[in-house]
Design a protein around this motif. Structure first.
Motif, short mmCIF file in Angstrom:
data_model
loop_
_atom_site.label_atom_id
_atom_site.label_comp_id
_atom_site.label_asym_id
_atom_site.label_seq_id
_atom_site.Cartn_x
_atom_site.Cartn_y
_atom_site.Cartn_z
N MET A 139 16.98 -4.23 -11.37
CA MET A 139 18.37 -4.17 -11.82
C MET A 139 18.53 -3.26 -13.04
N THR A 140 17.42 -2.69 -13.52
CA THR A 140 17.45 -1.80 -14.67
C THR A 140 17.32 -0.35 -14.19
N GLN A 141 17.31 0.58 -15.14
CA GLN A 141 17.09 1.99 -14.82
C GLN A 141 15.58 2.23 -14.78
N PHE A 142 14.94 1.62 -13.79
CA PHE A 142 13.49 1.59 -13.71
C PHE A 142 12.88 2.96 -13.42
N ASP A 154 0.82 -1.21 0.00
CA ASP A 154 0.00 0.00 0.00
C ASP A 154 0.86 1.26 0.00
N LYS A 155 2.13 1.11 0.32
CA LYS A 155 3.02 2.26 0.41
C LYS A 155 4.15 2.22 -0.60
N ASN A 156 4.65 1.03 -0.91
CA ASN A 156 5.76 0.86 -1.84
C ASN A 156 5.59 -0.45 -2.59
N GLY A 157 5.97 -0.49 -3.86
CA GLY A 157 5.85 -1.74 -4.60
C GLY A 157 6.15 -1.59 -6.08
N ILE A 158 5.81 -2.60 -6.83
CA ILE A 158 6.05 -2.64 -8.26
C ILE A 158 4.77 -3.08 -8.97
N ASP A 159 4.42 -2.37 -10.05
CA ASP A 159 3.29 -2.76 -10.87
C ASP A 159 3.66 -2.62 -12.34
N ASP A 160 2.67 -2.69 -13.22
CA ASP A 160 2.97 -2.65 -14.66
C ASP A 160 3.48 -1.29 -15.14
N LYS A 161 3.43 -0.28 -14.29
CA LYS A 161 3.94 1.04 -14.64
C LYS A 161 5.37 1.27 -14.14
N GLY A 162 5.85 0.36 -13.33
CA GLY A 162 7.18 0.51 -12.76
C GLY A 162 7.16 0.44 -11.24
N VAL A 163 8.07 1.16 -10.60
CA VAL A 163 8.18 1.16 -9.14
C VAL A 163 7.41 2.37 -8.58
N TYR A 164 6.57 2.11 -7.62
CA TYR A 164 5.89 3.22 -6.94
C TYR A 164 6.37 3.26 -5.49
N LEU A 165 6.57 4.47 -5.00
CA LEU A 165 7.15 4.65 -3.67
C LEU A 165 6.37 5.67 -2.85
N SER A 166 6.54 5.58 -1.57
CA SER A 166 6.03 6.60 -0.66
C SER A 166 6.68 7.95 -0.97
N LYS A 167 5.94 9.02 -0.74
CA LYS A 167 6.48 10.37 -0.93
C LYS A 167 7.69 10.62 -0.02
N LYS A 183 15.70 -5.56 -2.53
CA LYS A 183 14.93 -6.13 -3.63
C LYS A 183 14.04 -7.27 -3.18
N ASN A 184 14.48 -8.03 -2.18
CA ASN A 184 13.66 -9.14 -1.69
C ASN A 184 12.41 -8.66 -0.97
N ASP A 185 12.44 -7.43 -0.47
CA ASP A 185 11.29 -6.87 0.24
C ASP A 185 10.37 -6.11 -0.72
N LEU A 186 10.96 -5.40 -1.66
CA LEU A 186 10.17 -4.58 -2.58
C LEU A 186 9.55 -5.41 -3.69
N ALA A 187 10.24 -6.43 -4.16
CA ALA A 187 9.78 -7.23 -5.28
C ALA A 187 9.06 -8.49 -4.82
N ASP A 188 8.01 -8.87 -5.55
CA ASP A 188 7.23 -10.06 -5.21
C ASP A 188 7.53 -11.24 -6.13
N SER A 189 8.38 -11.04 -7.12
CA SER A 189 8.67 -12.12 -8.06
C SER A 189 10.06 -11.93 -8.65
N ASP A 190 10.55 -12.97 -9.34
CA ASP A 190 11.86 -12.89 -9.99
C ASP A 190 11.86 -11.80 -11.07
N ALA A 191 10.73 -11.69 -11.78
CA ALA A 191 10.63 -10.68 -12.84
C ALA A 191 10.73 -9.27 -12.26
N GLU A 192 10.11 -9.05 -11.10
CA GLU A 192 10.19 -7.74 -10.46
C GLU A 192 11.60 -7.46 -9.95
N GLN A 193 12.27 -8.48 -9.47
CA GLN A 193 13.65 -8.30 -9.04
C GLN A 193 14.54 -7.94 -10.23
#
Length: 263
Positions: free
Chosen positions: A243-246, A196-209, A229-239
C-alpha cells in the motif's frame, strides 16, 4: 455463368461449415497438454516432456494444422473470447512445435534455450515457420502485432509461454472461450504466488522481468499489483508494504528450456 456461381456458393458453404465446426473447446490441445505437461510445486510451476512430445508430434501437428486452416473472415465472425483463446493457444502451441522441430539440437547439446534456435541476424521469434489467418507468421507477430494490439489484457503475459524456466507455467489445458476469464485470472494469480518469480523480501518487491519488458501494458504497475496483494504477499506486513510507494527490482530471466529435466 452458372459454373462460377456454383463454385462460389460451394466455397462459401465449405467456409460456413468449417467456421461452425471449429472446436472452440480446443479439446485436442487439452489432450496434448495433459499428456506432456507436468505440473508441480503445489500447482505453481509446470514443465514439458519434450522428449516424449518429439517422439509423438502427430497430434500436435494436426491440431496446429486445424488452427492454420482458419481464415481471417472466419476469425472475424468469432466472439472476443473465442479470438483471444484461439490466439493464446496458437502462440503456446506453435512455441511447442518450434522446440519439437529442433529438439535434436537440445539432445545434442547445441541448444540450451529457445534463444539458441535463432539465426545469425534474427531471433526465433522472428522466424515465420507457421501459417495463421491466411499468411506466414512469426511468434513476434502473434504476440506484439496481434494479441497485444487487439486486446487490452495484461494478463496475457501470464498466459503466453515462451518455453523458458522463468516463464509463467504452461497450463495442462487449453484456453477456451467459456473459461477464459477464470483461466487468465488464475494464471496471473499463480504467477504472482510463485516466490521464485515474484515476491517480497527485506529489499522490497521483486518481480519477473516480464513486468519490466511489458510495463506499459500494466499501466500503473504498483496499483495493478495491489489488486493481487493476497497472491503476492505472504503476511499482513507485506500487504501493508504494497500500500506504500514500494521499491521494485526485477529478477534475471532464466532462459533454460522448461523441460522436465530442468525442473
Amino acid at each position: 455463368m452458372i459454373r462460377p456461381l456454383l463454385l462460389t456458393l460451394g466455397l462459401f458453404f465449405q467456409t460456413a461449415v468449417f467456421a461452425q465446426s471449429f472446436d472452440h473447446s480446443h479439446k485436442a490441445f487439452t489432450g496434448i497438454l495433459k499428456r506432456h505437461v507436468v505440473v508441480y510445486d503445489s500447482g505453481l510451476k509446470s514443465a514439458v516432456n519434450y522428449h516424449m512430445l518429439a517422439q509423438q508430434p502427430d497430434r500436435l501437428n494436426s491440431y496446429l494444422s486445424s488452427l492454420s486452416q482458419v481464415t481471417q473472415t472466419q476469425y472475424e465472425t468469432w466472439t472476443e473470447n473465442e479470438q483471444q483463446a484461439f490466439l493464446i493457444n496458437a502462440y503456446n502451441g506453435f512455441t511447442l512445435q518450434l522446440i519439437v522441430n529442433n529438439y535434436d539440437q537440445f539432445e545434442s547439446g547445441d541448444a540450451d534455450s529457445i534463444r539458441d534456435l535463432g539465426g545469425l541476424f534474427s531471433s526465433p521469434w522472428e522466424h515465420d515457420f507457421f501459417s495463421l489467418l491466411g499468411e506466414k507468421r512469426t511468434l513476434d507477430w502473434l504476440e506484439h502485432e496481434k494479441i497485444r494490439v487487439d486486446f487490452d489484457e495484461p494478463r496475457i503475459h501470464a498466459a503466453l509461454v515462451c518455453a523458458a524456466v522463468s516463464c509463467p507455467k504452461l497450463r495442462a489445458e487449453a484456453f477456451t472461450k467459456r473459461l477464459l476469464e477464470q483461466q487468465l485470472e488464475d494464471q496471473m494469480a499463480t504467477f504472482l504466488c510463485d516466490d521464485d518469480k515474484n515476491g517480497i523480501d527485506d529489499k522490497g518487491v521483486y518481480l519477473s522481468k516480464i513486468f519490466d519488458w511489458y510495463g506499459s501494458d500494466f499501466g500503473n504497475l504498483r496499483a495493478y499489483l495491489r489488486k493481487y496483494k493476497n497472491d503476492l504477499a505472504d503476511s499482513d506486513a507485506e500487504q501493508q508494504l504494497l500500500m506504500t510507494q514500494f521499491k521494485i527490482r526485477y529478477l534475471d530471466y532464466n532462459w533454460q528450456l522448461n523441460s522436465v529435466e530442468n525442473r
